[in-house]
Scaffold this motif. Structure first.
Motif, PDB file in Angstrom:
ATOM      1  N   THR A   1       0.858  -1.180   0.000  1.00 23.37           N
ATOM      2  CA  THR A   1       0.000   0.000   0.000  1.00 23.37           C
ATOM      3  C   THR A   1       0.895   1.230   0.000  1.00 23.37           C
ATOM      4  O   THR A   1       2.019   1.189   0.473  1.00 23.37           O
ATOM      5  N   GLY A   2       0.426   2.316  -0.556  1.00 26.48           N
ATOM      6  CA  GLY A   2       1.215   3.529  -0.583  1.00 26.48           C
ATOM      7  C   GLY A   2       2.287   3.486  -1.657  1.00 26.48           C
ATOM      8  O   GLY A   2       2.352   2.551  -2.470  1.00 26.48           O
ATOM      9  N   SER A   3       3.126   4.473  -1.654  1.00 28.78           N
ATOM     10  CA  SER A   3       4.168   4.603  -2.670  1.00 28.78           C
ATOM     11  C   SER A   3       5.518   4.836  -2.012  1.00 28.78           C
ATOM     12  O   SER A   3       5.625   5.530  -1.011  1.00 28.78           O
ATOM     13  N   ILE A   4       6.553   4.260  -2.608  1.00 26.49           N
ATOM     14  CA  ILE A   4       7.897   4.492  -2.081  1.00 26.49           C
ATOM     15  C   ILE A   4       8.428   5.852  -2.514  1.00 26.49           C
ATOM     16  O   ILE A   4       9.515   6.259  -2.098  1.00 26.49           O
ATOM     17  N   LEU A   5       7.644   6.550  -3.355  1.00 23.10           N
ATOM     18  CA  LEU A   5       8.041   7.883  -3.793  1.00 23.10           C
ATOM     19  C   LEU A   5       7.345   8.980  -2.996  1.00 23.10           C
ATOM     20  O   LEU A   5       7.530  10.161  -3.289  1.00 23.10           O
TER      21      LEU A   5
END
Length: 120
Positions: free
Chosen positions: A26-30
């Motif tokens: 879930t979410g973004s590493i950016l």
């Protein structure tokens, strides 16, 4: 918070290279102002921070591990990688990935960890 999951080979021979993957489901590493760390815990010992890759790609490593550790990522796959060369039996332990927001004292998300055993 985000969901993180580590994966890897489990058993590695001494002198070989370890490759672990942290998948962000879930979410973004950016996401701005986030930093993604690898942390390990040898049996019977405390947590040891290994290194980090920030949302902008900046990396920083523990001085004691810098010579044989590399952290990278695949933005599209939302994966953060750990590579460690020249493994030793004392590298045995549970390896975690974790996320911290800039300015926070604590990590807000942890994976469950993956066991790595270095043995012939």
């Amino acid at each position: 918070q985000v969901q993180l999951q580590e994966s890897g080979p489990g058993l590695v021979k001494p002198s070989q290279t370890l490759s672990l993957t942290c998948t962000v489901s879930t979410g973004s590493i950016l996401t701005a102002h986030t930093a993604w760390s690898w942390i390990r815990q040898p049996p019977g010992k405390g947590l040891e921070w290994m290194g980090v890759i920030a949302y902008d790609g900046y990396t920083y490593y523990s001085p004691s591990l810098k010579s044989r550790t590399s952290i990278s990522r695949d933005n599209g796959k939302k994966m953060v990688y750990l590579q460690m060369d020249s493994l030793k039996p004392e590298d045995t332990g549970v390896y975690y990935c974790a996320r911290k927001l800039y300015g926070s004292a604590d990590y807000d998300s942890w994976g469950r960890g993956t066991q790595v055993t270095v043995s012939a």
